[in-house]
Structures are given as structure tokens and as C-alpha cells.
Design a protein around this motif. Structure first.
Motif, PDB file in Angstrom:
ATOM      1  N   ILE A   1       0.796  -1.141  -0.079  1.00  0.00           N
ATOM      2  CA  ILE A   1      -0.028   0.162   0.102  1.00  0.00           C
ATOM      3  C   ILE A   1       0.941   1.238  -0.097  1.00  0.00           C
TER       4      ILE A   1
ATOM      5  N   SER B   1       3.719   1.160  -1.306  1.00  0.00           N
ATOM      6  CA  SER B   1       4.973   1.234  -2.197  1.00  0.00           C
ATOM      7  C   SER B   1       5.180   2.448  -3.279  1.00  0.00           C
TER       8      SER B   1
ATOM      9  N   PHE C   1      -0.004  -1.157  -5.972  1.00  0.00           N
ATOM     10  CA  PHE C   1      -0.178  -0.928  -4.494  1.00  0.00           C
ATOM     11  C   PHE C   1      -1.246  -1.815  -3.869  1.00  0.00           C
ATOM     12  N   VAL C   2      -1.412  -2.949  -4.398  1.00  0.00           N
ATOM     13  CA  VAL C   2      -2.208  -3.967  -3.897  1.00  0.00           C
ATOM     14  C   VAL C   2      -1.896  -4.919  -3.061  1.00  0.00           C
TER      15      VAL C   2
ATOM     16  N   LEU D   1      -3.478  -1.674 -12.124  1.00  0.00           N
ATOM     17  CA  LEU D   1      -3.529  -0.368 -11.651  1.00  0.00           C
ATOM     18  C   LEU D   1      -3.467   0.682 -12.972  1.00  0.00           C
TER      19      LEU D   1
ATOM     20  N   ASN E   1      -7.828  -3.391  -1.903  1.00  0.00           N
ATOM     21  CA  ASN E   1      -7.249  -2.374  -1.010  1.00  0.00           C
ATOM     22  C   ASN E   1      -7.831  -1.461  -0.139  1.00  0.00           C
TER      23      ASN E   1
ATOM     24  N   ARG F   1       4.395   8.480   3.580  1.00  0.00           N
ATOM     25  CA  ARG F   1       4.475   7.288   2.724  1.00  0.00           C
ATOM     26  C   ARG F   1       6.020   6.765   2.886  1.00  0.00           C
TER      27      ARG F   1
END
Lengths: 388, 515
Positions: A153, A155, A164-165, B4, B87, B347
């Protein structure tokens, strides 16, 4: 203050109980799969559809609550299994969508697609819905192909293969690969035939039409026998085979011979309830087949179904067992009740809400009693004013 | 493997939007019609007049036809959070799942249990018990709406939660802050009240058709009366709840408010557009092109609506991207670039925190945790490359909002007249008004769908406001898989909708005497 571990165990118990109740309520689906065999006669089909039509909402609601409770208590399962085994869950959902409208629309003028179409919808829901749910639950014992990496998530590499999964399904068939494992078929068929078995017992109990009840008793034999064969085959296979086990110290997952059998041995209360469940189911079936005047087999079989399925799910999740094992690589992505659950705060908040469950059960019981004081007769159904 | 990329995101969004919009065709009628038929049955129980029983049963029948398909689409919606937004499910399951579970235990079972008595219990339970069951069915349906709206509101305004770097997710720390957030309260009342408006317009429209045909006159007048009063009260309250919703959007989602008005450059005392012709040449927030060819506005009304202050500064899209203006809380708004930088710090701190935990470096653990906490509120901005990525599609949001407002305004007039004519018993000679009441049915549906479009399209590109953009929320699937299921649902829902409409038309043609 209740410990985090206690709350996780409590919620796995509730999920298991919901699973048990759902399996019992799949009686409706089992009955639907019989509408073209038991209901060849128009008046028989009318009785069958109306007897089941007053119950379909309970199955549906239990399924929705089962999903919601899983999401709330073990969200990593929700994201991993639903987002990964896409096709299996989508097929299950499609089966249930067509059921929801079928009862209400089938007899109404202007329903566009004809009564037969809605009957086929009910049949398909009964056939595929039960089988697919059984096969999906079997993967709790046989494993699935996925990996979990929560750090994805955050990354910083975008548009990469992993993206991102967090949960990645490792098989391009996205769940359909479960059909390559015979054990999943066994539980799928076991659930299918169990639902039909319970449906026959339900008809014997609820419908006041001797010829239909006689047919249901006969049909009971043809469904109970395959149920026992499929269920026992699955059970023996998983009990004597290798099962997934977690080392509580390191979190490492490995395959251990007789794991699920050992779970029963190490959790004697679960084992006793499991055996009681099986005995109740057998007793209910026996009453239905051999005691011609008895109509209460559904209650024994129903209680037995709930007990058996609930305890089987407890075996899948308790005692250092990953309830949703990953068969990929070192299996470390496997989901356990401790690594996939919600936070202690959320579990606690929901536990407080769960105190209301007995109250909910009480009014369901009241409503059920109010509508089921008398057995179903064609004439009474028409009097009620809302028929399918 | 395709991950994605844009097609996957587009198809996932399309599938969810399709399901939500179909679902939203049926839910408001369930809530609105449910209230009206409950009132009718109450009158029957109070007066013992069989005509009211017949009236209530007629509407109940239509309720049943609509309810079934609402349940079907609702099931899909619940599971699509997992199937298509994997997610998201993990990141917010701790918050989002709880209302969903409570909804299942408390609301769905109430609805499912008492609806059986409502439909099948007319001769099996007492009059009063039946009435209680009807009210409990509607209460269950309304409670269902409450909990899912609590969950949705949290996505628009995340509160009562904190990010846990050990589990990589947002966790709830204050249940009541989530359940009673001002967003949730505003959304619940606005949604439920507008559903009552829809139910009332539905009842008035069908009753108007009977009156125009001079059929079932007594039944139609009874229904019209109840429908018009419910509609009038509900639409007036909807206006107030809408005002509160706009205020909340201004405070917490200024980009949404700016998109609703197509406002690129903000000013003090900004006006509310009454009528305008958007300029198709406007392509970007900073291209200098005037967004409108022509516009007519109520001076200072947007400032009053958004901030309850006629002279307040209303930031436009450009202001929000460039930052630098003083916000309501007295803080200077950050620019996109600043938010993006802080999101990236958050992040990077999260990843560094993980490494520090693994290596057992306690000082670093604390350092990165603090860094993450200080910058977490901009976490989601780190996923974007350019400021354009944070702007919702303006024409869709603008038109959805204005269509909702136009029809909402019309509905106030309609229900004022409907109440006046029905209570003065002057409906018979008003053929034009009876026709209008029939045409109001599609209009109220358009209004209702537009309202949801404002809420959801205005939230874009966020799944969770400022925390999780949609592109980081999606499941790892092939876009073809989602495309196939999209068309499967499209065909299925459309087929069922056609059946539903035809069944309803058939029941309406037959009339209440068929009961």
C-alpha cells in the motif's frame, strides 16, 4: 477488559455460527432445486414455491450479514478472497440476484420474461448457489493461491506488477482453479445434497398434501445418501490428510498430518458438539425416512446442520490453524484469526452490539411462529393474499 | 499482468457506479412508499375504514415489487467493496465493516422478519400486530440506510480514527465520532427526507393518473392527500438538510463545492449560479479561459450557503490547488505541491518505520512514527503526479448539482399546489396539474440520482478523502474480467428493471380493486 485474542475467537465463533445458520437456511435453495422434480404437478409446485417464498428473505439476510460480519471482523479475508477469487464470488452473487426477484415477479402479470424463466432462476440459485458456497468454504481447508504484503500500500513504485494492492491472487483463473481440487467438489456436492435433504424434511413438516409429502419422503432417500457419501468422503479426507498449521511463536505455516483431526482431539467440546451435530442430522434423516408419521425430522436435522457446520468452521480457525490458508510459496500469507482481524476497539464495539443478537433471534422466532401456526394448504395460502 | 492501469480503474468505477445507480432507483421508493403505506395502514387501524386498508394494500403491493429488486442490487453493492476495491477493504475495513455488520444484525433482520408478517400476516396476526410489523419493516429499511450512510460519510470526512503503521490500515478509536459525525447526520437526513419526497411524488403521480382517468376516485384522492402532505413536509426539510450538506462540503470538501458551481477562481461573497452556459473551451484549471459564456447568479449566496457568511471567501479550484488562502479554521491552505510533498514524507516514513521495527531501532521507530503522524492527513496526495489528478470531472458534478437544484425547486412548488388542491378538493378540474403530477415521477427520479452523483462524483478522485485515492484502492484484477461482469450486471439489472416497471404498470392499470 476482554483480551484481543478473546475478541478474535469470539468473532470467529460468530462467523462460524452465521455459517452454520446460513447452511441450514440453504434449505430454501435446496427446495428450489427440487421444484422441477417434486413440483411436476402444478398444485405441488405452487405449494413448494409458496412455502419456500416465505423464507427466502431469511437466507438472503443471513448471507448479507455473513458478508458484513466477515468484512467487519476479518477485513483481510474480505479483501483477499473477494478481490482475488473474483469469479467464484461473482458467480455466487449472480445466483442470488436472480433469486431475489424470482419469487416476487414469477406470478405477476407483465413480468416480461415468463413464469418459467423465474422458475429456472430459482432452480439455478438452488443448484449453483449451494454447490459454489460449499466449494468456496472447502478452500478453508484445502487452501488458495494468494499472497499478502501489506507494505504494498505504501509502495513507491507505481504501475509495477505488484502495484499498491496488498492481496494478490496468484492464479489467473481467479478462484475457478478451486474446481481442480476434488475435495472442493466433495464439499460442494455435500452442501448441495444437504440443502435438498433439509428441504425434503421441511416439506414433510410444513406442507399438508399427502401426495407431495410422500414424494418428499422418497426424494429424501435419493438426496440423503449422496449427501452422506460426499460429506463423509470430504470429512475423512481432511481429517486423515495434511492440514495447515501455524506456529504461534514464529507465525510460520506448515502442513501437518492429521491437523484437523488433532484440532478435534485438542478441543473436546468442539468435538462433542460436532459429533452431536452429525448424530442430529442422521437422526433427522432417519425420522424422515423410517418414521412415516413423523414430521419433525427437519428440527433435528436443522439443529444438527448448524452444530456440524459451526464446529467445522471452528476447527478451521481455532487452535493455531489458518482459516484461509495460502498454498503459495512458504504459505506465510495464510490468514489466521489473529493476523486478519479488525482492531480490538472495533471488535469490542461490535461485541457490544452483538449482545442484541438474542433479541433479534427472539423476534425472528416470534415471526416464524406467527406465520407457521398452521401447515401450508393451497386454500390458506390464497387467503393470506400474497401468493407467488 | 495488467494492474492499476486506467482501464481497470475505469471499469471498476463503472461497475460500482452501475450497481449503485441501479440500487438507488429502488431504495428511495422503498423508504418513501414505506412511510406512506404505513401512515395509510395507521389510518385504517384508527378508523376501521376498509377503504384505507385497500389503499394501503395497493401501495404495499407496489412496495413489494420494488423491494425485491432493491434487495438484489444491494447484495451486489455490499460484496463489490471486496471484489473490486480490495485495498480499500483492508485499509478501512476496521471502520467501514462495523456499520455494515451492525446494519446486517439490527436493520436487515428487522426488515426481513417483519416484511413476512406485513405481506403474509393479514389474517394470521392481529390488526395492531400487523400495523407494528409494517412500521418495523420501514424502520428496518431506514436503519439500513442510516448505517450505510454512516460508512459513506466517513469516506467523505474521515473522523474518529487513526492510522496504525503496524497494521497498515486506518483504525477506529471513537465509535460515536464515526456514527454521529456531522457529515453522517447531514447525509442521513438529506437522503431519507429526499426519499420521502420521491415516494410522495410517486404516490401523487399515480393517484393523479387515476383521477385524470376518473377511475378509483376515492382511493386516488385519499392517496393524493397523504402523498402531498408527506411530500411538502419532506421537501421543505430536504432543503434545510441540503443546506447543512453544502455547509459540510464547504468545510471539509472545498473541491467538491467548487466543482458543484464550476468555480475556478474564488472570491469573497461568491454568488450562487442560477443559470449559466458553461464554456466548452475550458479544458484546464489554469488555461485562463472563462468557464462560462454566460451566467446569472444570486449575489453572495454561495458564500452564505457554504459558510453561513455572506462575505466569506469561497475558494475556487485554482485557489485550492495553489493554496495560500485563509481557511475557516484560521489555517493557511496548503498548495497541491505542499500536500503532495507531505504525503510523500508520510509514505516514506511508513516504509522507514517498518524497516526500523524489523531492525529493532527504537529511536528510528519513534522518529518515523511521529513523521508519519504529522503528515498523515495528506497521505493520499503522494499517489498523484499532477494537480489535475485531484480535480473531479467538473461538467458532470456541475450539471448533477444544478439539475438537482432545479428539480428540487420545482418540487417545492409542486407539493405546495398538490397540498392546496387536494385539501380544497379541487383536483377534479385540474387536468393540467394531474398530467404534471404524472410527469413529476421521472423528474423526481432524475433529481434523486443527480443528488447521489453530486456526492459521489464530487468526491473523486478519492475513495477516502485525502487518504486513499481510487487508484490505490482497486483490486488486482484484469480489466477484461471487470468489463465482463459489468456487462453481465448491466444486462441482468436492465432486464429486471424492465420486468419491474412492466409489473408495476400492470398492477396500476388493474387498480386497487384487484386487491
Amino acid at each position: 477488559m476482554l483480551s484481543y485474542s478473546f475478541l478474535q475467537h469470539y468473532w470467529w465463533f460468530l462467523i462460524s455460527l452465521l455459517g452454520g445458520l446460513l447452511t441450514f437456511l440453504l434449505t430454501v435453495q435446496g427446495g428450489q432445486s427440487l421444484i422441477f422434480t417434486l413440483g411436476k404437478d402444478k398444485s405441488h409446485r405452487f405449494l413448494i414455491v409458496n412455502a419456500l417464498g416465505r423464507k427466502w428473505e431469511f437466507t438472503y439476510t443471513t448471507l448479507v450479514t455473513f458478508g458484513g460480519a466477515f468484512f467487519a471482523s476479518f477485513p483481510l479475508f474480505y479483501s483477499t478472497s473477494f478481490g482475488g477469487a473474483y469469479w467464484v464470488w461473482m458467480l455466487i452473487l449472480l445466483c442470488f440476484v436472480i433469486q431475489a426477484v424470482a419469487y416476487e415477479y414469477m406470478s405477476k402479470p407483465g413480468n416480461t420474461w415468463g413464469k418459467k424463466t423465474y422458475e429456472i432462476f430459482l432452480f439455478l440459485n438452488g443448484l449453483l448457489g449451494t454447490f459454489l458456497i460449499g466449494a468456496a468454504v472447502a478452500t478453508f481447508f484445502t487452501g488458495s493461491e494468494f499472497t499478502v504484503n501489506k507494505a504494498n500500500i505504501a509502495s513507491m513504485i507505481t504501475n509495477s506488477e505488484t502495484g499498491f494492492v496488498i492481496s494478490q491472487w496468484a492464479n489467473p483463473l481467479h478462484g475457478l482453479e478451486a474446481l481442480f481440487d476434488v475435495r472442493n467438489w466433495l464439499l460442494g456436492f455435500a452442501v448441495f445434497f444437504l440443502a435438498r435433504t433439509n428441504a425434503n424434511l421441511f416439506f414433510i413438516n410444513r406442507i399438508e398434501d399427502q401426495s407431495l409429502v410422500d414424494k418428499a419422503r422418497k426424494s429424501l432417500i435419493y438426496n440423503a445418501v449422496p449427501f452422506l457419501v460426499f460429506f463423509l468422503s470430504f470429512l475423512i479426507w481432511i481429517l486423515v490428510g495434511k492440514g495447515f498449521s501455524v506456529d504461534p511463536a514464529t507465525g510460520a505455516v506448515s502442513l501437518v498430518q492429521y491437523k484437523y483431526l488433532m484440532n478435534l482431539v485438542e478441543m473436546p467440546i468442539v468435538a462433542i458438539l460436532f459429533l452431536l451435530g452429525v448424530v442430529f442430522v442422521l437422526f433427522g434423516i432417519g425420522r424422515g425416512i423410517f418414521a412415516k408419521s413423523s414430521t419433525c425430522g427437519i428440527w433435528a436435522s436443522g439443529v444438527g446442520t448448524v452444530l456440524t457446520v459451526t464446529t467445522l468452521l471452528l476447527v478451521a480457525g481455532y487452535n493455531n490453524t489458518p482459516y484461509y490458508p495460502s498454498s503459495v510459496g512458504d504459505m506465510s500469507s495464510s490468514l489466521t484469526i489473529s493476523n486478519s482481524s479488525s482492531s480490538p476497539f472495533t471488535l469490542m464495539a461490535m461485541s457490544i452490539v452483538s449482545i442484541l443478537i438474542p433479541f433479534v433471534l427472539a423476534y425472528i422466532f416470534y415471526a416464524w411462529r406467527a406465520l407457521e401456526k398452521k401447515k401450508f394448504r393451497k386454500e390458506d395460502l390464497k387467503e393470506d393474499g400474497h401468493v407467488y | 499482468m495488467e494492474l492499476l492501469n486506467s482501464p481497470l480503474l475505469d471499469w471498476s468505477r463503472a461497475q460500482f457506479a452501475l450497481t449503485a445507480m441501479y440500487h438507488w432507483l429502488f431504495v428511495p421508493l422503498t423508504l418513501g412508499l414505506g412511510l406512506i403505506m404505513s401512515i395509510m395502514e395507521t389510518i385504517y387501524v384508527k378508523t376501521g375504514d376498509e377503504k384505507w386498508k385497500k389503499t394501503a394494500k395497493f401501495w404495499m403491493n407496489l412496495f413489494g415489487v420494488n423491494f425485491a429488486i432493491g434487495v438484489a442490487t444491494g447484495l451486489i453493492l455490499e460484496f463489490e467493496f471486496g471484489t473490486n476495491w480490495s485495498n480499500y477493504s483492508w485499509l478501512v475495513g476496521d471502520i467501514f465493516g462495523a456499520p455494515l455488520a451492525i446494519e446486517g444484525v439490527l436493520a436487515f433482520f428487522m426488515e426481513a422478519t417483519f416484511i413476512s408478517i406485513m405481506f403474509f400476516g393479514w389474517v394470521r396476526v392481529s390488526k395492531k400486530m400487523h400495523l407494528a410489523s409494517t412500521w418495523l419493516t420501514v424502520t428496518g429499511a431506514t436503519l439500513s440506510a442510516l448505517w450505510i450512510l454512516v460508512a459513506n460519510s466517513w469516506m467523505q470526512y474521515p473522523t474518529g480514527t487513526e492510522f496504525n503503521p503496524d497494521t497498515f490500515r486506518v483504525e477506529m478509536n471513537d465509535f460515536w465520532a464515526v456514527a454521529l459525525s456531522p457529515f453522517a447526520i447531514a447525509k442521513f437526513f438529506h437522503t431519507v427526507l429526499s426519499s420521502w419526497v420521491l415516494g410522495a411524488a410517486f404516490v401523487c403521480g399515480i393517484s393523479g393518473w387515476y383521477l385524470a382517468k376518473k377511475r378509483n376516485v376515492v382511493f386516488a384522492k385519499q392517496s393524493f392527500k397523504v402523498g402531498s402532505v408527506v411530500g411538502l413536509v419532506a421537501i421543505l426539510l430536504t432543503v434545510f438538510s441540503g443546506d447543512f450538506s453544502a455547509y459540510m462540503a464547504a468545510q471539509k470538501q472545498p473541491m467538491k463545492l467548487a466543482a458543484m458551481e464550476g468555480l475556478y477562481q474564488g472570491h469573497k461573497g461568491e454568488g450562487l449560479i442560477v443559470m449559466a452556459l458553461p464554456n466548452p473551451a475550458k479544458k484546464s484549471y489554469n488555461d485562463g479561459v472563462d468557464p462560462f459564456i454566460f451566467k446569472l447568479e444570486i449575489p453572495k449566496a454561495l458564500a452564505a450557503l457554504g459558510y453561513h457568511d455572506f462575505d466569506a471567501f469561497v475558494p475556487g479550484i485554482t485557489d485550492i490547488i495553489k493554496g495560500g488562502y485563509i481557511q475557516e479554521n484560521g489555517e493557511v491552505a496548503l498548495s497541491f505541491a505542499e500536500k503532495q510533498a507531505r504525503g510523500k514524507i508520510a509514505r516514506e516514513a511508513l516504509l522507514a518505520y517498518q524497516t526500523a521495527v524489523k531492525d529493532g531501532k527504537k529511536a528510528d521507530v519513534e522518529k518515523y512514527k511521529t513523521q508519519l503522524q504529522n503528515n498523515y492527513k495528506y497521505f493520499g496526495y503522494s499517489y498523484f503526479n499532477s494537480p489535475e489528478d485531484t480535480i473531479p470531472r467538473i461538467p458532470e458534478v456541475y450539471w448533477s448539482f444544478h439539475i438537482m437544484i432545479y428539480i428540487g425547486g420545482y418540487l417545492i412548488l409542486f407539493f405546495l399546489l398538490a397540498t392546496f388542491y387536494s385539501f380544497k378538493d379541487k383536483l377534479d378540474g385540474k387536468k393540467w396539474f394531474l398530467s404534471l403530477s404524472v410527469w413529476t415521477i421521472p423528474l423526481v427520479y432524475i433529481c434523486s440520482e443527480s443528488g447521489w452523483m453530486v456526492t459521489e462524483l464530487g468526491r473523486q478522485p478519492w475513495a477516502i478523502q485525502d487518504i486513499l485515492p481510487l487508484k490505490a484502492a482497486v483490486s488486482a484484477l484484469s480489466s477484461y474480467a471487470v468489463m465482463i461482469t459489468f456487462f453481465l450486471f448491466l444486462i441482468l439489472f436492465t432486464a429486471l428493471l424492465i420486468a419491474e416497471i412492466r409489473i408495476m404498470l400492470n398492477q396500476i392499470k388493474k387498480g386497487p380493486e384487484a386487491e
